[in-house]
Every structure is written in C-alpha cells, then in structure tokens.
Design an enzyme around this catalytic site. Sequence first.
Site, PDB file in Angstrom:
ATOM      1  N   GLU A 188      30.543  -9.499 -30.355  1.00 24.44           N
ATOM      2  CA  GLU A 188      31.297 -10.857 -30.449  1.00 24.44           C
ATOM      3  C   GLU A 188      30.718 -12.144 -29.977  1.00 24.44           C
ATOM      4  OE1 GLU A 188      34.716 -10.929 -32.345  1.00 24.44           O
ATOM      5  OE2 GLU A 188      33.485 -12.766 -32.414  1.00 24.44           O
ATOM      6  N   LYS A 216      22.371 -15.684 -36.847  1.00 25.24           N
ATOM      7  CA  LYS A 216      23.669 -15.640 -36.654  1.00 25.24           C
ATOM      8  C   LYS A 216      24.131 -15.596 -38.175  1.00 25.24           C
ATOM      9  CE  LYS A 216      23.989 -18.347 -32.706  1.00 25.24           C
ATOM     10  NZ  LYS A 216      24.134 -19.420 -31.741  1.00 25.24           N
ATOM     11  N   GLY A 232      22.763 -25.592 -20.325  1.00 27.13           N
ATOM     12  CA  GLY A 232      22.630 -23.963 -20.616  1.00 27.13           C
ATOM     13  C   GLY A 232      22.993 -23.520 -22.007  1.00 27.13           C
ATOM     14  N   GLY A 257      29.610 -18.371 -29.739  1.00 29.10           N
ATOM     15  CA  GLY A 257      29.902 -18.373 -28.719  1.00 29.10           C
ATOM     16  C   GLY A 257      31.248 -17.858 -28.166  1.00 29.10           C
TER      17      GLY A 257
END
Length: 410
Positions: free
Chosen positions: A124, A200, A182, A129
């Site tokens: 997931e 993705k 980050g 994200g």
Amino acid sequence: MAKIAVLGFGVVGSGTVELFYKNKNKIVEKAGTDLDIKYILDIRDFPGSPFEGKFTKDINDILNDDEVTLVAEVMGGVNPAFDFVKSCLERGKSVVSSNKELVAKKGAELLKTAKEHNCNFLFEASTGGAIPIIRPLHQCLAANDITAVAGILNGTTNFILTKMINENMPFAEALSTAQKLGYAEKDPTADVEGHDACRKICILSSLVFGKHVYPDWVHCEGISSITAEDAQYAENWGGAVKLIGSVKRTADGKILPIVRPAFVCGANQLSSVNDVFNGIMVYGDAIDQVMFYGRGAGKFPTASAIVADLIDAAKMKGTSISQVWEDSKDNSFIADYKEDVLPFYVRVQGVSKDKAKEVFGEVEFLTRNNCPADEIAFITPEIKEKDFDEKLAQLGGKVLGTIRVLNLES
Ligand code: HSE
C-alpha cells in the site's frame, strides 16, 4: 504474538518504527495479536538511538528467526531488497513494502512467491504515500470494470511545481527543500524525470488490468521542460500544469500507460492538487469517478501505510490475501502512445494566429501577462500524437514549448 523486522532505517524506516511505538496499543488492538519490532536491519550504526538493541547488519538474523513472521521492507531499490524480500517470503514471512521500484520491476514474481508460501506481499505504501489506493482498487472497487486511472503520483515534483509557480521559488531551491522534508528519492532525478511516477503507474496498471506492466514499456517524461510561462498560460486557461501518470484502456482492448506533464482543466480536481499532495482519479462503470487525495510522500504519511499493512498481514496470518497479477511475456498489450488522440498546448514565437489556424484548425488562443508581441500560445483540437509533430514542423517559427492536454476520453 508476532515479531516484526524492519529492513532499512532511513526516512520511512525510522518513521515506521517511531509510529509503531507511538501508537502501539491501538495497533496491537487492531491486529488482534501482540506485536513487537525485534530487528531493524541497516548497514549503518545508530549510536544513542532509543532502538539500539534492535539493530542488525545481517539479514540472516531475520531469515533464521522463526519468531519473525512480519517484515517491513523500506530500503528502496531493487538490490539487495529483492533477494531479501524473496527469501523472507520463501520462509513464509509476510512482507510489506514501500518500494515502488521493487514492486514495479519484480511485483509479479514476489506476489507469486507469497501465494506459493501462503503469506502476503503487501505494498500500500508504494503508491500515493498516505493515500489508500492499492487496497481500494483490488477490494472496494473490485465490482467495477475500471477503464482508466490518472493521478499526480509524485509528491516531490508536485511540491516543486507548486513552489515554482505560486511562490516564484527557483527549481533548485524547491528541490532541495523537498529533499530536506524527506520527500525526494535518494537520487532525485527519479522524481524530476518522472521515473518514480512511472513505477507507480506501472503498479496501478498491473493491479487494474491484471498483467505486469514493466517501466521500460511506458513512455515517460518529467517536469524539467516546464516553464513559468507555460504555467501562467495554464492558469489563465483555468487549469494547471501537472505531472500526470495515467493508464486507460484503448478502443482495441490494449492499455495505454504514460507519464508526462499535462495541462489539466479546472473542472478536473487534479488541477487543484498542490504541494506534496497526490490525487488519483479512478474511472469505472459503476462508480463513474472516485478521487483519492492525501500526502503522497514523507516520513509519517508513508509509515502510516506501512504499519497498516503490517496490521493486515498480522490479522491474515496463514492466508494469502494479496492481489496476484500475471507476469507478461511481452508488451503487445501496451498501446503505442503515438496513436493516442488528444489536444496539445503549443507556445511559439514568430508565427501568426492565422498560420496557427491554417495548420491546426480551430485552435483556442491563450494569454499571459507581459507576453512578447511575437509570441502566441494555443490549444489545438484533438489530434493523433504522431500527426502532431508533422503539423508542428509546418508551423515554422520557434517552438518554445508543447504540453499534452489531459484527455482520458479518447
Ligand atoms: N519521492 C517520492 C515522491 C516518495 O516524491 O512521491 C514517495 O513515493
């Protein structure tokens, strides 16, 4: 009782461990079994870390420890992550991963290995994200014939575009801020050139259409050619320029995955997804459209998805719940993007409006502030991509920019 090993203690790995201990009571309650992190694998030393007793540099400590039944792979990259993950699955340890490169390149094989060993490979956190998208696609939306998925799939580039356009921040400063926060990959070229979004869209395409789509098969362009002028034209047109990863089924039954900057019209909610946020539109016969939105990168948003997968894997011990897609021998099911039919934005110098109309037909002219007298910009009618380049050559003048207009209907 299940013991967890975390492979990698970078941004996402440290976020996973911190989040786990912050919310441990709730996490354990939801998992329905006691959980604890026994190992953290990293080649670096972390003197003074509150998790000091848990570090190891040797994957065999984890592989040979039967108490460890759950593994979070948050190292990134294919090597050595692939060998580590495969070895864990072969020992019946479920693995959850945020590693989009690994899933995009080796997903079919790892899913098969998980199935064969009655454990799970969950990812997931690999796409979007914090946004739940993998599970919704293969569970909540499973009743649909899904025809297309389109999204802003990379937080770093969306952050950079937002900062450059809304705050006039130079590209280099926006990128270094994204790195400090980050968001960016170790090598941020993967973000900027669209490779991360490509991985993705490969994952989403494989999941939706059931056959592994490899990154090499997907046409991919990043954001490096987008200018502030293009963004201004898009804004005055009522939309925005976004890096879009999309896949759609074409009339001949193939699929067309692609990553490229696109003019997104204001009516499409993706046009207002800014900053590090991602947005993913799913088009299906029963749902029409569903949009998923949230933070697409960062320590805790990504850790949230990792820990949730760990909870699911703990609950599903002894059963294989992960989606399986077929491996693909060749790319004959991938449509040629040059055959796609769509409008284009064109910005050109030294060309009259009449000439633009003569070449492209009924174009829509765009405006921007302080536009030099010899510059025009316009949106073409729908045109086959392979014919667009020929027409562009007929225009003459100096082409300053071309960007596709997002169009999932054709
Ligand atoms: N570099 C990635 C991004 C991290 O910016 O979206 C999350 O996958």
